[in-house]
Design a protein around this motif. Structure first.
Motif, PDB file in Angstrom:
ATOM      1  N   MET A 108       3.291   1.719   3.950  1.00  0.00           N
ATOM      2  CA  MET A 108       4.117   1.371   2.793  1.00  0.00           C
ATOM      3  C   MET A 108       4.645  -0.061   2.843  1.00  0.00           C
ATOM      4  O   MET A 108       5.210  -0.557   1.869  1.00  0.00           O
ATOM      5  CB  MET A 108       5.289   2.348   2.679  1.00  0.00           C
ATOM      6  N   ASP A 109       4.474  -0.753   3.990  1.00  0.00           N
ATOM      7  CA  ASP A 109       4.857  -2.165   4.059  1.00  0.00           C
ATOM      8  C   ASP A 109       3.833  -3.052   3.359  1.00  0.00           C
ATOM      9  O   ASP A 109       4.070  -4.242   3.156  1.00  0.00           O
ATOM     10  CB  ASP A 109       5.010  -2.611   5.521  1.00  0.00           C
ATOM     11  N   HIS A 110       2.671  -2.493   2.996  1.00  0.00           N
ATOM     12  CA  HIS A 110       1.593  -3.273   2.390  1.00  0.00           C
ATOM     13  C   HIS A 110       1.370  -2.828   0.945  1.00  0.00           C
ATOM     14  O   HIS A 110       1.185  -1.642   0.675  1.00  0.00           O
ATOM     15  CB  HIS A 110       0.299  -3.099   3.196  1.00  0.00           C
ATOM     16  N   ARG A 111       1.381  -3.795   0.024  1.00  0.00           N
ATOM     17  CA  ARG A 111       1.128  -3.452  -1.369  1.00  0.00           C
ATOM     18  C   ARG A 111       0.390  -4.595  -2.050  1.00  0.00           C
ATOM     19  O   ARG A 111       0.467  -5.752  -1.639  1.00  0.00           O
ATOM     20  CB  ARG A 111       2.423  -3.145  -2.123  1.00  0.00           C
ATOM     21  N   THR A 112      -0.342  -4.261  -3.108  1.00  0.00           N
ATOM     22  CA  THR A 112      -0.941  -5.261  -3.982  1.00  0.00           C
ATOM     23  C   THR A 112      -0.297  -5.116  -5.353  1.00  0.00           C
ATOM     24  O   THR A 112       0.141  -4.024  -5.742  1.00  0.00           O
ATOM     25  CB  THR A 112      -2.458  -5.067  -4.090  1.00  0.00           C
ATOM     26  N   GLN A 113      -0.241  -6.235  -6.085  1.00  0.00           N
ATOM     27  CA  GLN A 113       0.448  -6.236  -7.367  1.00  0.00           C
ATOM     28  C   GLN A 113      -0.420  -6.837  -8.457  1.00  0.00           C
ATOM     29  O   GLN A 113      -1.236  -7.719  -8.205  1.00  0.00           O
ATOM     30  CB  GLN A 113       1.748  -7.054  -7.286  1.00  0.00           C
TER      31      GLN A 113
END
Length: 292
Positions: A90-95
């Motif tokens: 959950m520390d990694h995301r794309t937007q």
């Protein structure tokens, strides 16, 4: 005189998570998460939200007002629309940014009086440099740096240099960055060394959140390390950094020390991680986390 004036857009969000697979459509944005966090805390710190929204998002403003939050809402033809896609970590995301809103202006903010102005930046052009410098003449400026490091090309979001950082950080009293933002801002991997660099650029209180590693606060020549309290269930990290900012600003306004404020903010984050949507617990729930 308002204690804390939070300025930022309310967004439309599409949140996609992997474990379990789920897609949620909801309102969001830094100022939105901060406002709801303050609503959940005792109303002994005077809080005011300033936002700019399209007609379709005005119902979210009315919900905040009915809940007891003072909101000034300017009209914007379009509204920020984010898609946040998380990996299993959950520390990694794309937007992606599917729409934008109008930036804030000095004319809109000329009547505002506050001890702290927290800028909930979402995109680099939310606040012109002149607006930040103007607010710094009226009170302490607190910035969540995330928006200044986002470059939007088409719908895709990528990292970018904050071109005005040296101009604006000397007017910034409180700066919050996460580990990635810190490295992007300073090109320094060690958070302690990076915090000293940011302080040398003019920031009074430097906050670096480290995900599961807790956070580091640098102020008055000293470091304060705060833990990350493990959540019972990890559901959604969207708005977690904003919840930290709300907790930290609330605690500082109540006269808590840097370390106490960091711990209080971290405990709020733990509770926020356990559900989708803004912080909705009580100060008693926060104290239970802190007492463990």
């Amino acid at each position: 005189m308002t204690d804390i004036c939070c300025i930022g857009h309310i967004t439309r969000d599409r949140i996609i998570t992997q474990d379990p697979p789920n897609t949620v459509h909801c309102a969001g944005g830094s100022a939105y998460y901060i406002a709801w966090a303050f609503q959940a805390l005792p109303h002994d710190v005077d809080f005011h939200m300033v936002t700019s929204v399209s007609h379709e998002v005005m119902p979210e403003v009315e919900k905040l007002r009915k809940a007891g939050i003072r909101v000034t809402a300017f009209e914007s033809e379009t509204n920020v629309f984010f898609e946040n896609k998380y990996g299993e970590n959950m520390d990694h995301r794309t937007q992606r940014v599917l729409a934008k809103s109008a930036p804030f202006t000095m004319e809109q903010l000329k009547e505002e009086k506050a001890r702290v102005f927290h800028l909930g930046t979402l995109l680099a052009d939310d606040f012109a440099p002149e607006v930040v410098e103007y607010l710094a003449t009226k009170g302490d400026v607190s910035i969540d740096v995330q928006g200044y490091l986002r470059k939007v090309v088409g719908e895709e979001v990528s990292s970018t240099e904050w071109t005005d950082k040296l101009r604006l950080l000397k007017h910034t009293a409180i700066l919050k960055v996460n580990e990635w933002e810190c490295q992007t801002l300073t090109s320094i991997t060690n958070p302690f060394t990076a915090a000293e660099q940011i302080h040398d650029w003019g920031v009074r209180e430097v906050i670096i959140t480290l995900g599961g590693g807790g956070s580091v606060i640098y102020a008055e020549g000293q470091f304060y390390e705060t833990p990350a309290y493990p959540p019972r269930h990890l559901v959604d990290a969207t708005g977690c950094g904003d919840t930290y900012s709300a907790g930290y600003l609330y605690a500082r306004a109540k006269g808590m020390s840097y370390a106490e404020s960091g711990n209080f903010a971290a405990a709020m984050c733990t509770l926020k991680l356990e559900h989708t949507g803004p912080f909705s617990h009580t100060i008693h729930d926060v104290c239970k986390i802190l007492s463990k």
